[in-house]
Design a protein around this motif. Structure first.
Motif, PDB file in Angstrom:
ATOM      1  N   SER A  92       0.922  -1.236  -0.077  1.00  0.00           N
ATOM      2  CA  SER A  92       0.057   0.020   0.069  1.00  0.00           C
ATOM      3  C   SER A  92       0.831   1.199  -0.030  1.00  0.00           C
ATOM      4  N   ARG A  93       0.256   2.256  -0.454  1.00  0.00           N
ATOM      5  CA  ARG A  93       1.154   3.598  -0.565  1.00  0.00           C
ATOM      6  C   ARG A  93      -0.004   4.650  -0.162  1.00  0.00           C
ATOM      7  N   PRO A  94       0.542   5.640   1.074  1.00  0.00           N
ATOM      8  CA  PRO A  94      -0.415   6.569   1.307  1.00  0.00           C
ATOM      9  C   PRO A  94       0.086   7.816   0.637  1.00  0.00           C
ATOM     10  N   TYR A  95      -1.016   8.654   0.408  1.00  0.00           N
ATOM     11  CA  TYR A  95      -0.658  10.058  -0.261  1.00  0.00           C
ATOM     12  C   TYR A  95      -1.360  11.063   0.394  1.00  0.00           C
ATOM     13  N   LEU A  96      -0.794  12.324   0.654  1.00  0.00           N
ATOM     14  CA  LEU A  96      -1.337  13.277   0.868  1.00  0.00           C
ATOM     15  C   LEU A  96      -1.678  14.078  -0.558  1.00  0.00           C
ATOM     16  N   ALA A  97      -2.716  15.187  -0.517  1.00  0.00           N
ATOM     17  CA  ALA A  97      -3.254  15.361  -1.850  1.00  0.00           C
ATOM     18  C   ALA A  97      -2.040  16.065  -2.580  1.00  0.00           C
ATOM     19  N   HIS A  98      -1.157  16.793  -1.873  1.00  0.00           N
ATOM     20  CA  HIS A  98      -0.234  17.616  -2.728  1.00  0.00           C
ATOM     21  C   HIS A  98       0.767  16.588  -3.404  1.00  0.00           C
ATOM     22  N   GLN A  99       0.886  15.478  -2.670  1.00  0.00           N
ATOM     23  CA  GLN A  99       1.763  14.503  -3.278  1.00  0.00           C
ATOM     24  C   GLN A  99       1.325  13.832  -4.543  1.00  0.00           C
ATOM     25  N   LEU A 100      -0.198  13.770  -4.662  1.00  0.00           N
ATOM     26  CA  LEU A 100      -0.818  13.069  -5.639  1.00  0.00           C
ATOM     27  C   LEU A 100      -1.252  14.066  -6.758  1.00  0.00           C
ATOM     28  N   GLY A 101      -1.160  15.388  -6.353  1.00  0.00           N
ATOM     29  CA  GLY A 101      -1.681  16.490  -7.441  1.00  0.00           C
ATOM     30  C   GLY A 101      -3.076  16.646  -7.432  1.00  0.00           C
ATOM     31  N   ILE A 102      -3.802  16.942  -6.126  1.00  0.00           N
ATOM     32  CA  ILE A 102      -4.999  17.220  -6.309  1.00  0.00           C
ATOM     33  C   ILE A 102      -5.269  18.669  -6.378  1.00  0.00           C
ATOM     34  N   LEU A 103      -5.345  19.354  -7.364  1.00  0.00           N
ATOM     35  CA  LEU A 103      -4.974  20.694  -7.587  1.00  0.00           C
ATOM     36  C   LEU A 103      -6.525  21.347  -7.376  1.00  0.00           C
ATOM     37  N   THR A 104      -6.346  22.446  -6.472  1.00  0.00           N
ATOM     38  CA  THR A 104      -7.858  23.178  -6.145  1.00  0.00           C
ATOM     39  C   THR A 104      -7.686  24.644  -6.351  1.00  0.00           C
ATOM     40  N   THR A 105      -8.671  25.245  -6.022  1.00  0.00           N
ATOM     41  CA  THR A 105      -8.847  26.885  -6.051  1.00  0.00           C
ATOM     42  C   THR A 105      -7.955  27.251  -4.850  1.00  0.00           C
ATOM     43  N   SER A 106      -8.002  28.471  -4.723  1.00  0.00           N
ATOM     44  CA  SER A 106      -7.188  28.843  -3.560  1.00  0.00           C
ATOM     45  C   SER A 106      -8.155  29.532  -2.436  1.00  0.00           C
ATOM     46  N   THR A 107      -9.471  29.361  -2.542  1.00  0.00           N
ATOM     47  CA  THR A 107     -10.197  29.744  -1.288  1.00  0.00           C
ATOM     48  C   THR A 107      -9.959  28.953   0.138  1.00  0.00           C
ATOM     49  N   SER A 108      -9.368  29.662   0.865  1.00  0.00           N
ATOM     50  CA  SER A 108      -9.267  28.930   2.258  1.00  0.00           C
ATOM     51  C   SER A 108     -10.445  28.318   2.811  1.00  0.00           C
ATOM     52  N   SER A 109     -10.395  26.783   3.265  1.00  0.00           N
ATOM     53  CA  SER A 109     -11.363  26.077   3.855  1.00  0.00           C
ATOM     54  C   SER A 109     -12.288  25.875   2.923  1.00  0.00           C
ATOM     55  N   LYS A 110     -12.688  26.474   1.776  1.00  0.00           N
ATOM     56  CA  LYS A 110     -13.753  26.078   0.998  1.00  0.00           C
ATOM     57  C   LYS A 110     -13.208  25.736  -0.396  1.00  0.00           C
ATOM     58  N   ALA A 111     -12.091  25.382  -0.654  1.00  0.00           N
ATOM     59  CA  ALA A 111     -11.455  25.122  -1.995  1.00  0.00           C
ATOM     60  C   ALA A 111     -12.082  24.222  -2.888  1.00  0.00           C
ATOM     61  N   ARG A 112     -12.359  24.196  -4.139  1.00  0.00           N
ATOM     62  CA  ARG A 112     -12.741  23.518  -5.235  1.00  0.00           C
ATOM     63  C   ARG A 112     -11.675  22.624  -6.007  1.00  0.00           C
ATOM     64  N   ILE A 113     -11.966  21.475  -5.965  1.00  0.00           N
ATOM     65  CA  ILE A 113     -10.997  20.817  -6.966  1.00  0.00           C
ATOM     66  C   ILE A 113     -11.103  21.111  -8.549  1.00  0.00           C
ATOM     67  N   GLN A 114      -9.828  21.266  -8.989  1.00  0.00           N
ATOM     68  CA  GLN A 114      -9.922  21.695 -10.524  1.00  0.00           C
ATOM     69  C   GLN A 114      -9.405  20.296 -11.319  1.00  0.00           C
ATOM     70  N   LYS A 115      -8.541  19.645 -10.767  1.00  0.00           N
ATOM     71  CA  LYS A 115      -7.828  18.638 -11.316  1.00  0.00           C
ATOM     72  C   LYS A 115      -7.400  17.612 -10.753  1.00  0.00           C
ATOM     73  N   ILE A 116      -7.117  16.386 -11.024  1.00  0.00           N
ATOM     74  CA  ILE A 116      -6.573  15.299 -10.259  1.00  0.00           C
ATOM     75  C   ILE A 116      -5.612  14.671 -11.301  1.00  0.00           C
ATOM     76  N   ASN A 117      -4.110  14.260 -10.821  1.00  0.00           N
ATOM     77  CA  ASN A 117      -3.227  13.764 -11.554  1.00  0.00           C
ATOM     78  C   ASN A 117      -3.414  12.061 -11.134  1.00  0.00           C
ATOM     79  N   THR A 118      -3.911  11.182 -11.998  1.00  0.00           N
ATOM     80  CA  THR A 118      -3.989   9.954 -11.586  1.00  0.00           C
ATOM     81  C   THR A 118      -3.007   8.903 -12.107  1.00  0.00           C
TER      82      THR A 118
END
Ligand code: ASP
Ligand code: MG
Length: 406
Positions: A92-118
């Motif tokens: 198994s491999r653990p991922y934080l969002a930034h390691q995977l590339g879950i790109l979001t908008t910048s609104t703090s605490s209410k960000a929206r996902i724009q792209k996910i690198n699979t």
């Protein structure tokens, strides 16, 4: 090779024993040819604790530092679950969002996902590795850690499922599915077998806490079915699917009674006349990412009255915004207010549903503060002290009560 995205909520990973049990179940239920991709929330209560820590340093602060703090709960559960899988001999491999590339908008605490690198997920799958992904978090263009809003790990899971082009996403939780009402409030609530995206979206926006609303929006947009089911039982849960998949007779006109037990109403009684003022109010609130709910407006001879409701979390910000625009017009703030709603796509073609709803509330003597309707819902803002009685009466009247066991 097909892929199954499985998301586990906070109570599902709420203790070491539960994390071990989830790992066990993922392994026991894995079938050849189906690769699990796991998304997790923080351990139950952890995000609240982190919000509390932030509040104790700087109450109400929102910015990159806040998201950095509250995103850490998922880091722990992700690591622990991945470890529990490895302990059982699975890679198994653990991922934080930034390691995977879950790109979001910048609104703090209410960000929206724009792209996910699979790429990384697909590589893992091809090597027989189970990826475990931290829900709730993302990373913005400037490399800040972001979060998607409370309850947002559902949205992470569905977004991952969509990015991986799977047909469905499993959301494991502490209830066995979506109910016709919150069983804590309405004892005779029943589990719903299937409901459509639109109904679930309404329910989520009207206060049902089962799923994060944006997860349903994304699922609807990409027609990815969601299966809400229990971590602790093996039965089928509730399927949320495209309306076209549900037979007309399967569900009644009203599918559910939904409530938000605490909301706040702002009343401004003597605003200057005209739509410009209203536009200004709602523009300024929108700039602060405040989602206004029920709005009612009334023209007087030389002024206008405005009332609207906002989530309890946004009361301080809303008050600040109003003070800035209208330093001399006091706002009345009504607390201890609830919203009760009925939802169902069947309402579109059946007249008299709203009439019946108001009739029931009238009969039991519940005063209404604000009212709103759409094609598939009717909502009333009422005093919190009437909520339980009203919800039960409405549930019974629309034929939703579970039948007594003979
Ligand atoms: N841990 C986050 C929260 O408590 C996200 C989630 O549970 O979905 O809001
Ligand atoms: Mg949740």
């Amino acid at each position: 090779m097909s892929i199954c995205v499985k998301k586990y909520g906070g109570t599902s990973v709420g203790s070491i024993e539960r994390i071990e049990a989830v790992a066990e179940r993922i392994i026991n239920e894995s079938t050849p040819g189906v690769a699990p991709v796991v998304v997790v929330s923080a351990m139950a209560g952890e995000t609240n604790r982190l919000v509390g820590l932030s509040d104790s340093v700087f109450k109400g602060y929102r910015g990159a530092a806040y998201d950095m703090v509250i995103a850490t709960g998922e880091q722990v559960s992700t690591g622990l679950l991945s470890m529990a899988l490895e302990k059982r001999g699975r890679k198994s491999r653990p991922y934080l969002a930034h390691q995977l590339g879950i790109l979001t908008t910048s609104t703090s605490s209410k960000a929206r996902i724009q792209k996910i690198n699979t790429d990384a997920i697909l590589r893992d799958i091809s090597e027989g590795i189970i990826p475990v992904i931290a829900g709730f978090q993302g990373v913005d263009e400037k490399n800040n850690i972001t979060t998607l809003g409370r309850g947002g790990s559902d949205t992470s899971a569905v977004a991952v499922a969509v990015a991986l082009k799977t047909k469905e996403c499993e959301i494991y939780t502490d209830v066995t599915g979506v109910f016709t009402a919150d069983p804590r409030l309405v004892k005779k609530a029943r589990k719903i077998k299937r409901l459509c995206f639109e109904e679930m979206m309404e329910m989520a926006s009207l206060g049902s806490k089962v799923l994060h609303i944006r997860s349903v929006e994304i699922a609807a947009k990409f027609k990815t079915n969601i299966h809400v089911r229990s971590t602790f039982e093996f039965s089928d849960g509730t399927w949320i699917v495209d309306e076209g998949e549900i037979m007309e007779l399967e569900n009644p006109v009203v599918t559910s009674v939904t409530h938000e037990s605490l909301t706040t109403v702002f009343k401004l009684n003597a605003l200057p006349k005209g739509p410009k003022v209203l536009a200004q109010v709602f523009n300024e609130l929108a700039k602060e990412s405040i989602v206004v709910d029920v709005i009612s407006q009334h023209e007087e001879q030389s002024s206008q009255r405005l009332a609207f409701s906002v989530p309890v979390d946004d009361v301080t910000k809303t008050n600040e915004v109003l003070r800035k625009i209208f330093p001399n017009i006091p706002a009345e703030i009504m607390e201890d207010i609830s919203k009760l709603s009925i939802v169902g796509v069947g309402m579109r073609n059946h007249p008299g549903v709203a009439a019946k709803f108001f009739d029931i509330l009238g009969k039991i003597g519940v005063p209404l503060h604000l009212v709103t309707t759409s094609e598939i819902k009717v909502s009333a803002i009422i005093d919190k002290k009437h909520l339980e009685e009203a919800a039960n009466a409405v549930h019974t009247a629309f034929g939703l009560d579970a039948r007594e066991q003979a």
